[in-house]
Design a protein around this motif. Structure first.
Motif, PDB file in Angstrom:
ATOM      1  N   ARG A 166     -49.216  46.824   8.500  1.00 31.21           N
ATOM      2  CA  ARG A 166     -49.774  47.481   8.626  1.00 31.21           C
ATOM      3  C   ARG A 166     -49.829  47.726   6.588  1.00 31.21           C
ATOM      4  NH1 ARG A 166     -48.595  52.575  11.763  1.00 31.21           N
ATOM      5  NH2 ARG A 166     -47.761  52.242  12.988  1.00 31.21           N
ATOM      6  N   PHE A 167     -50.784  48.743   6.586  1.00 31.84           N
ATOM      7  CA  PHE A 167     -50.840  49.427   4.507  1.00 31.84           C
ATOM      8  C   PHE A 167     -50.282  49.788   4.588  1.00 31.84           C
ATOM      9  CE2 PHE A 167     -55.254  49.562   6.727  1.00 31.84           C
ATOM     10  CZ  PHE A 167     -56.192  48.049   6.524  1.00 31.84           C
ATOM     11  N   ASP A 168     -49.616  49.250   3.361  1.00 36.12           N
ATOM     12  CA  ASP A 168     -48.798  50.141   2.133  1.00 36.12           C
ATOM     13  C   ASP A 168     -49.534  51.104   2.334  1.00 36.12           C
ATOM     14  OD1 ASP A 168     -47.332  50.996   0.570  1.00 36.12           O
ATOM     15  OD2 ASP A 168     -48.099  51.573  -1.067  1.00 36.12           O
ATOM     16  N   GLY A 169     -48.808  52.629   2.814  1.00 32.26           N
ATOM     17  CA  GLY A 169     -49.768  53.919   2.353  1.00 32.26           C
ATOM     18  C   GLY A 169     -49.897  53.968   1.666  1.00 32.26           C
ATOM     19  N   ALA A 170     -49.272  53.991   0.383  1.00 33.21           N
ATOM     20  CA  ALA A 170     -49.800  54.243  -1.036  1.00 33.21           C
ATOM     21  C   ALA A 170     -50.963  53.734  -1.682  1.00 33.21           C
ATOM     22  CB  ALA A 170     -49.019  54.461  -2.217  1.00 33.21           C
ATOM     23  N   GLU A 171     -51.268  52.587  -0.807  1.00 28.85           N
ATOM     24  CA  GLU A 171     -52.687  51.865  -1.017  1.00 28.85           C
ATOM     25  C   GLU A 171     -53.467  52.292  -0.360  1.00 28.85           C
ATOM     26  OE1 GLU A 171     -53.632  46.870  -0.906  1.00 28.85           O
ATOM     27  OE2 GLU A 171     -52.234  48.502   0.730  1.00 28.85           O
ATOM     28  N   MET A 209     -44.087  61.193   1.545  1.00 32.26           N
ATOM     29  CA  MET A 209     -46.188  61.628   2.392  1.00 32.26           C
ATOM     30  C   MET A 209     -46.676  62.194   1.264  1.00 32.26           C
ATOM     31  SD  MET A 209     -46.690  59.692   4.935  1.00 32.26           S
ATOM     32  CE  MET A 209     -48.117  59.310   4.954  1.00 32.26           C
ATOM     33  N   ILE A 210     -46.345  63.724   0.576  1.00 33.89           N
ATOM     34  CA  ILE A 210     -46.795  64.693  -0.405  1.00 33.89           C
ATOM     35  C   ILE A 210     -46.077  63.426  -1.989  1.00 33.89           C
ATOM     36  CG2 ILE A 210     -45.621  66.019  -2.036  1.00 33.89           C
ATOM     37  CD1 ILE A 210     -45.909  67.572   0.524  1.00 33.89           C
ATOM     38  N   ASP A 211     -44.930  62.604  -2.078  1.00 33.72           N
ATOM     39  CA  ASP A 211     -45.592  61.687  -3.544  1.00 33.72           C
ATOM     40  C   ASP A 211     -46.173  60.805  -3.514  1.00 33.72           C
ATOM     41  OD1 ASP A 211     -43.875  60.946  -5.691  1.00 33.72           O
ATOM     42  OD2 ASP A 211     -42.901  58.742  -4.275  1.00 33.72           O
ATOM     43  N   CYS A 212     -46.712  60.316  -2.130  1.00 31.31           N
ATOM     44  CA  CYS A 212     -47.963  59.303  -2.165  1.00 31.31           C
ATOM     45  C   CYS A 212     -49.137  60.058  -2.735  1.00 31.31           C
ATOM     46  CB  CYS A 212     -47.695  58.728  -0.819  1.00 31.31           C
ATOM     47  SG  CYS A 212     -46.206  57.279  -1.164  1.00 31.31           S
TER      48      CYS A 212
END
Length: 231
Positions: A166-171, A209-212
């Motif tokens: 998977r993609f990195d969520g922050a990316e 998720m908010i932090d990202c």
């Protein structure tokens, strides 16, 4: 009140309809605002743009398959520029990741279940812009080995260890923002065939998720109860 649907897939990913067929269903349902959010591809956006009547609002989008700090998540990107170079690079990276996952699952079916895919089935899988577990499940159902996609995935595919492709969520979130879009966490309590999160686990993941940099949540989802939607 306007009718809208902000989470639609065409057959460029795991939907069953072409962009043309999907638009006709949108029009038949009197939907005035909609988004095309195919998994990890923007291949259908230009086609859809060319078909939109003037009285319908179209929002170009994408759904990026991601994982961040142990949290598996799908990130919807709304009002993206599909020609953005950072987004195009990420999509190409995703194609390579999914190719690895696909080949792992094909080998798993052979080794574990003695199911060898035919050339026409393999050609169909490799020809697609975005291959997901559902596509392999379709083949299993068509062969009569399962009655539906959920059964096919649970029995034949869920035991396959593909590693993190998977993609990195922050990316994913940052790329959507770079492409001028708004990142939204899709079905945050759990998606198709997944056990839904309890309140405390969801809130913990929401902090991550908010932090990202997530900017919204998908609350209306066909698998959620009224109480889950309200929460």
């Amino acid at each position: 009140m306007a009718k809208f649907d902000l989470h639609l897939h065409s057959n460029n990913s795991d939907g069953s309809d072409t962009p043309q067929e999907l638009l006709q269903k949108v029009l038949d349902a009197n939907i005035e605002i909609f988004a095309l959010t195919d998994h990890d591809t923007v291949a259908g956006i230009s086609i859809m743009r060319s078909l939109i009547p003037t009285d319908v609002k179209f929002i170009p989008g994408i759904e990026l398959t991601s994982k961040t700090r142990g949290v598996k998540c799908h990130i919807l990107g709304y009002n993206i520029d599909e020609n953005n170079s950072a987004l195009i690079d990420l999509i190409e990276k995703g194609k390579q990741l999914r190719k690895i996952k696909l080949e792992t699952r094909i080998k798993f079916l052979e080794d574990k279940w003695n199911i060898e895919l035919r050339k026409d089935e393999l050609d169909w899988l490799y020809s697609r812009n975005s291959v997901v577990k559902t596509h392999i499940a379709n083949i299993i159902v068509n062969r009569g080995l399962a009655s539906n996609n959920i059964e096919a995935m649970n029995k034949y595919l869920d035991g396959c260890k593909t590693g993190n492709t998977r993609f990195d969520g922050a990316e994913a979130i940052n790329t959507i923002k770079a492409a001028g879009g708004i990142p939204v966490w899709a079905h945050p309590l759990g998606g198709e065939g997944e056990e839904h999160l309890e309140k405390e686990e969801f809130l913990s993941r929401l902090e991550t998720m908010i932090d990202c940099g997530i900017q919204g949540l998908e609350c209306y989802y066909s698998r959620y109860t009224d109480s889950e939607i309200e929460f």
